[in-house]
Design an enzyme around this catalytic site. Structure first.
Site, short mmCIF file in Angstrom:
data_model
loop_
_atom_site.label_atom_id
_atom_site.label_comp_id
_atom_site.label_asym_id
_atom_site.label_seq_id
_atom_site.Cartn_x
_atom_site.Cartn_y
_atom_site.Cartn_z
N SER A 55 18.02 14.38 34.48
CA SER A 55 18.47 13.00 34.60
C SER A 55 19.68 12.83 35.52
O SER A 55 20.00 11.72 35.92
CB SER A 55 18.82 12.47 33.20
OG SER A 55 19.86 13.25 32.61
N LYS A 73 28.02 10.89 37.16
CA LYS A 73 26.75 10.37 36.63
C LYS A 73 27.01 9.09 35.85
O LYS A 73 27.93 9.04 35.01
CB LYS A 73 26.15 11.46 35.72
CG LYS A 73 24.81 11.14 35.10
CD LYS A 73 24.36 12.32 34.25
CE LYS A 73 22.99 12.09 33.64
NZ LYS A 73 22.54 13.26 32.87
N SER A 89 18.74 18.74 32.82
CA SER A 89 19.19 17.58 33.59
C SER A 89 20.29 17.87 34.60
O SER A 89 20.60 17.04 35.44
CB SER A 89 19.65 16.46 32.66
OG SER A 89 18.54 15.88 32.04
#
Length: 467
Positions: free
Chosen positions: A141, A66, A165
């Site tokens: 996210s 990420k 997330s």
């Protein structure tokens, strides 16, 4: 096969599908191939396999990371325009541990602006599309991570989770995602990192296509923190006390649970009862109806030292000029803001939360009482089945019309409980279905064992475009 061949195959896969899904936002293919050559050299030296497996449990495994996590030489913007030129000069702790275990990062994946929304779209990289239907969201996210894993662009990946997330992208993209017990895996080296009370809600954890990879990844990411867990304990599924809750009790803020998600959950209950001979107990936990309100109040509360939670609008400024959400909204309406609408809306909501301190205090107290109730219900051998989200992956932009649906995952962040998102095949529209498996603190081994079992029973990850 050689490690170079494996990495080359994944590089080709990314080149093939990334123009459609926009999940990998910056690659490091040359460096990855160089690292693969080093792995092949190490293997050619004929070292003892047991030694290599112990020292490098992820030797040569391609991973994605990420973008909110620092990966040396890669951008670390978290989708914030005024961080566009920020390049990481070191690795986040979990990234360093994955690399030390032998994993080879292929690149970094997209996230929502400042990791605080459940659609992965920002003004730096644009939006990421769901590999099962390009017109739908990947979640947030850690959405780029969910999308890249589902589309087979890497084998495993790391995400972070303060309101779902890891689990929402894992659900929307039909993969496995695990939010560990709070405080087991370090969060250092991600932007934004949690401060104040939020440090006990943010969790970093593994995301992958195959359930068996969760435990290995968790061990590597947790490092010495693994000692807090019982991962070496053998789990007897027949002795687990299963509980089932089909919805939050009817919160006015949240969509009703989709019929196909309920059917998938009922099939799990039927399977557990018929195949394992267990009795799945239906429960109705009244306070879950206030999940969103409890999460919001606890996120904005002071920590035990009286330190205020960091304001989201301060993070938007990132040490620059303060951001005024109302002014940003006016700018956004005429196409002049460098921020996304969800980020602006969150800044405005934050101001409203400050207006009712006594109401917030009551909700924080309700959250503490719900935590005690959950720990008592689950105990040392309990697992709760609960929807991962009320609906399957929504179309782009529609989350702004149902902003509180993340409450189904968020409540477990403030309760500190370990949760595994487990895929359960596809809906009639070809979109992933799934379920959350929840245990009491430090009982991650229970949810991981049930995830492995359900993968065998329901098929786990399904290749997008296969049906």
């Amino acid at each position: 096969v050689t490690c170079v061949e494996v990495v080359e195959a994944y590089v080709e896969r990314i080149k093939e599908v990334n123009p459609l899904i926009n999940a990998v936002v910056k690659d490091r293919f040359e460096e990855a191939l160089q690292e693969a050559r080093q792995v092949d050299q190490l293997l050619a030296e004929g070292r003892d396999d047991d030694f290599l497996e112990e020292k490098f449990p992820l030797l040569g495994v391609p991973i994605t990371v990420k973008e909110a996590f620092a990966l040396h030489g890669m951008p670390n913007t978290s989708g914030l325009v005024n961080r566009r030129n920020v390049i990481a000069t070191s690795d986040a702790t979990v990234v360093s541990r994955l690399k030390q275990a032998g994993a080879i990062p292929l690149g970094v994946t997209n996230c929502s602006e400042l990791c605080m929304w459940y659609e992965s779209s920002n003004k730096v990289y644009g939006r990421t599309n769901n590999p099962y239907d390009l017109q739908r969201i990947v979640g947030g996210s850690s959405g780029g991570e969910g999308g890249s894993l589902a589309a087979a662009c890497s084998v495993i990946g790391g995400g972070s989770d303060i309101g779902g997330s890891i689990r929402m992208p894992a659900f929307f993209n039909g993969i496995f995602g695990h939010k560990p017990t709070t405080g087991v895996v370090p969060n250092d080296g991600q932007f934004p990192d949690a401060q104040g009370v939020q440090t006990s809600f943010l969790c970093t954890g593994p995301m992958c296509r195959y359930a068996e990879d969760l435990e290995l990844m968790l061990r590597v990411m947790a490092g010495p923190g693994t000692n807090k867990l019982k991962l070496n304990e053998k789990v007897s599924l027949e002795k687990i006390k299963f509980h089932c809750m089909e919805h939050d009790g009817g919160s006015v803020f949240v969509s009703p649970v989709d019929k196909e998600i309920l059917q998938a959950q009922r099939k799990v209950v039927e399977h557990l009862e018929s195949e394992l001979g267990v009795q799945v107990r239906r429960v109705a936990i009244h306070k879950m109806k206030y999940s969103f309100q409890i999460w919001s109040a606890m996120m904005s509360s002071k920590d035990s030292n009286g330190q205020e939670a960091q304001l989201f609008s301060d993070l938007l400024g990132d040490h620059g000029k303060p951001v005024w959400p109302l002014w940003e909204l006016i700018k956004w309406l005429v196409g002049m803001s460098s921020h996304t609408l969800p980020a602006i809306a969150l800044g405005l909501t934050e101001k409203l939360m400050k207006l009712n301190p006594s109401g917030n205090a009551k909700l924080v107290s309700m959250g503490k009482s719900l935590q005690e109730e959950m720990e008592a219900l689950l105990g040392p051998d309990g697992v709760l089945l609960y929807p991962s989200h009320p609906i399957t992956a929504p179309r782009h932009h529609s989350p702004i019309c149902m902003p509180f649906n993340f409450a189904y995952t968020a409540i477990f962040n403030v309760l500190g409980l370990p949760v595994t998102q487990c895929p359960l095949g596809l809906s009639s529209e070809g979109l992933p279905l799934g379920i959350q498996l929840v245990a009491a603190s430090y009982n991650d081994h229970l949810t991981l064992a049930v995830a492995r079992y359900l993968e065998k029973a329901f098929g786990g990850w399904v290749l997008p475009g296969k049906v």
